[in-house]
Design an enzyme around this catalytic site. Structure first.
Site, mmCIF file in Angstrom:
data_model
loop_
_atom_site.group_PDB
_atom_site.id
_atom_site.type_symbol
_atom_site.label_atom_id
_atom_site.label_comp_id
_atom_site.label_asym_id
_atom_site.label_seq_id
_atom_site.Cartn_x
_atom_site.Cartn_y
_atom_site.Cartn_z
ATOM 1 N N GLU A 288 0.824 -1.211 0.000
ATOM 2 C CA GLU A 288 0.000 0.000 0.000
ATOM 3 C C GLU A 288 0.865 1.271 0.000
ATOM 4 O O GLU A 288 0.544 2.233 -0.674
ATOM 5 C CB GLU A 288 -0.945 -0.036 1.209
ATOM 6 C CG GLU A 288 -1.894 1.123 1.329
ATOM 7 C CD GLU A 288 -2.950 1.186 0.237
ATOM 8 O OE1 GLU A 288 -3.045 0.261 -0.592
ATOM 9 O OE2 GLU A 288 -3.674 2.201 0.193
ATOM 10 N N THR A 422 -12.998 6.959 -13.162
ATOM 11 C CA THR A 422 -12.234 6.397 -12.048
ATOM 12 C C THR A 422 -12.445 4.888 -11.897
ATOM 13 O O THR A 422 -11.498 4.146 -11.722
ATOM 14 C CB THR A 422 -12.649 7.071 -10.733
ATOM 15 O OG1 THR A 422 -12.739 8.465 -10.954
ATOM 16 C CG2 THR A 422 -11.674 6.772 -9.636
#
Ligand SMILES: *[C@@H]1O[C@H](CO)[C@@H](O)[C@H](O)[C@H]1NC(C)=O
Ligand SMILES: *[C@@H]1O[C@H](CO)[C@@H](O)[C@H](O)[C@H]1NC(C)=O
Length: 434
Positions: A288, A422
């Protein structure tokens, strides 16, 4: 391609039953950004797809009308967010009372993507009220104030006041809080090049600053580009979060649209950095948060010893949250180069997801990309796993390379008639294709 009409009908039948005013329970209002990019854009995209490439499917007029009505109904609910002093949308709304949350701030990422969806709804409905709201809100980001809110030309802070539209800080990134703003400067232009030329100008200024001031190359690999966070002029933090990897694809897309090879190459060096980050872990998936050093890590200057690139990369959060942004960037990289390494990387990531994240009922985020078994599952799956992760993998492998909704390469004179949102929902372009 498999066109499963029964599934499409099932989805349309479900959409027809939703009451947008009831979906929030007390204390859980609608998050305007997430609803806009997922549900609202999903319906608009379904509308466009069913009118063009898939017009032969789902011809039931009642279901199509229901999709239209629900798209407009949700657009009207989202309009409640704009009832703030500045016209900057509030971050959360209660759809049953049409009240926004009292927070005085929202993120620039939350304001940016409104333009494309509201412009599309206005174009479909012939009602300017939606796009007018979006243009007003976006104006505060296109002409940002005060100057501290624009620490590098075109690059802003992350928070904007809903009271007066001022940018409230000088810290930003291509990741959370900011990402969609930069993404839609370019995509608004692709959607309607007649209307949004100034958005492209601002995007070009932002990418110039990113290249000059924000990006950097880790020790030993000048061919790989990472994007830092910034915190005021001259202060960058060599740390990238997984969401920011979409920037590679965004640079490539902008380079193809404007015919600028420098931008395409720069985007590819970001795509390749993501590849290196994925390939160095046990699972073949990226963490991440990744940070890096630009000098020989742990060694005095000039003394190389066993100093290698891998030592220059650290994961500060090794969780894998089933993010799609790297896959999105490889999709664009493949279309710009036709280099099979990007389809291979995409497939390898898909296989790793299947291996480490699959559960009996879906896919779960995992805790440690460097553990043999992925470090254990977190029991969470967001909707973008199906909307984006699977779709970008599929689009990258798709044998029908001429499918109209693919990104196109302006360097070869081919123009975009669709633009991806998106959540990988394609919209039909309204202006002269670029
Ligand atoms: C291409 O993009 C780079 C980086 O933004 C810029 O410096 C350069 O001037 C552009 N080239 C052209 C021909 O527009
Ligand atoms: C950004 O980079 C340019 C070109 O290297 C430099 O002239 C400028 O001072 C930098 N800006 C900041 C705020 O560091």
């Amino acid at each position: 391609m498999l066109e499963k009409e029964d599934i499409v009908l099932q989805i349309l039948e479900f959409i027809a039953t939703v009451d947008w005013k009831k979906v929030a329970s007390p204390g859980y209002p609608l998050q305007v950004f997430e609803i806009t990019i997922r549900h609202f854009a999903g319906m608009i995209s379904a509308w466009d797809l069913l009118h063009r490439p898939f017009s032969a499917m789902a011809q039931d007029a009642t279901l199509r009308q229901a999709l239209y009505d629900q798209m407009v109904a949700l657009g009207d609910v989202l309009c409640c967010a704009f009832d703030a002093p500045s016209g900057v949308p509030r971050g959360f709304i209660n759809p049953s009372t049409c009240e926004g949350n009292p927070d005085s701030r929202t993120s620039v990422a939350a304001v940016g993507p409104i333009i494309l969806r509201f412009a599309r709804l206005s174009d479909i409905t012939n009602d300017e009220k939606y796009v007018n709201l979006a243009r007003k809100a976006e104006s505060y980001l296109l002409w940002p104030k005060p100057s501290s809110g624009e620490p590098y030309p075109g690059l802003l802070g992350s928070c904007v006041s809903v009271n007066n539209g001022k940018i409230m800080d000088s810290g930003g990134s291509w990741g959370a809080m900011s990402d969609s703003f930069y993404e839609y400067l370019l995509k608004a232009y692709i959607y309607n090049s007649d209307e949004y030329g100034y958005y492209l100008e601002r995007w070009l200024i932002a990418v110039d600053s990113t290249i000059a001031n924000i990006s950097s190359h880790p020790y030993g690999r000048p061919d790989l580009t990472f994007l830092s966070n910034w915190n005021g002029p001259g202060h960058v933090d060599h740390r990238i979060e997984s969401l920011a990897w979409f920037a590679g694809g965004n640079f490539i897309l902008g380079g193809m649209v404007t015919g600028n090879q420098t931008l395409v190459d720069y985007g590819l060096s970001i795509a390749d950095a993501a590849g290196a980050v994925y390939q160095m872990t046990t699972t073949g998936l990226g963490g991440e948060f990744v940070s890096w050093t630009t000098t020989c890590p742990g060694f005095p200057k000039g003394e190389t010893g066993i100093c290698v690139f891998n030592n220059a990369i650290q994961r500060s959060d090794g969780g894998f949250r089933l993010r799609s942004e790297v896959l999105e960037t490889w999709y664009h990289a493949y279309h710009a180069t036709k280099d099979p390494k990007y389809t291979e990387w995409s497939w390898a990531a898909f296989e790793a997801i299947d291996r480490y994240c699959r559960t009996d009922t879906g896919f779960s985020a995992t805790k440690d990309v460097n553990a043999e078994d992925g470090g254990g599952k977190t029991d969470t799956q967001e909707s973008f796993v199906l909307a984006e992760v699977m779709k970008y993998v599929w689009l990258t492998q798709l044998e029908d390379k001429n499918a109209p909704y693919h990104v196109q390469d302006g360097r070869a004179g081919i123009k975009n008639t669709w633009v991806f949102n998106t959540e990988a929902h394609p919209f039909l372009v309204a202006g002269p294709p670029v």
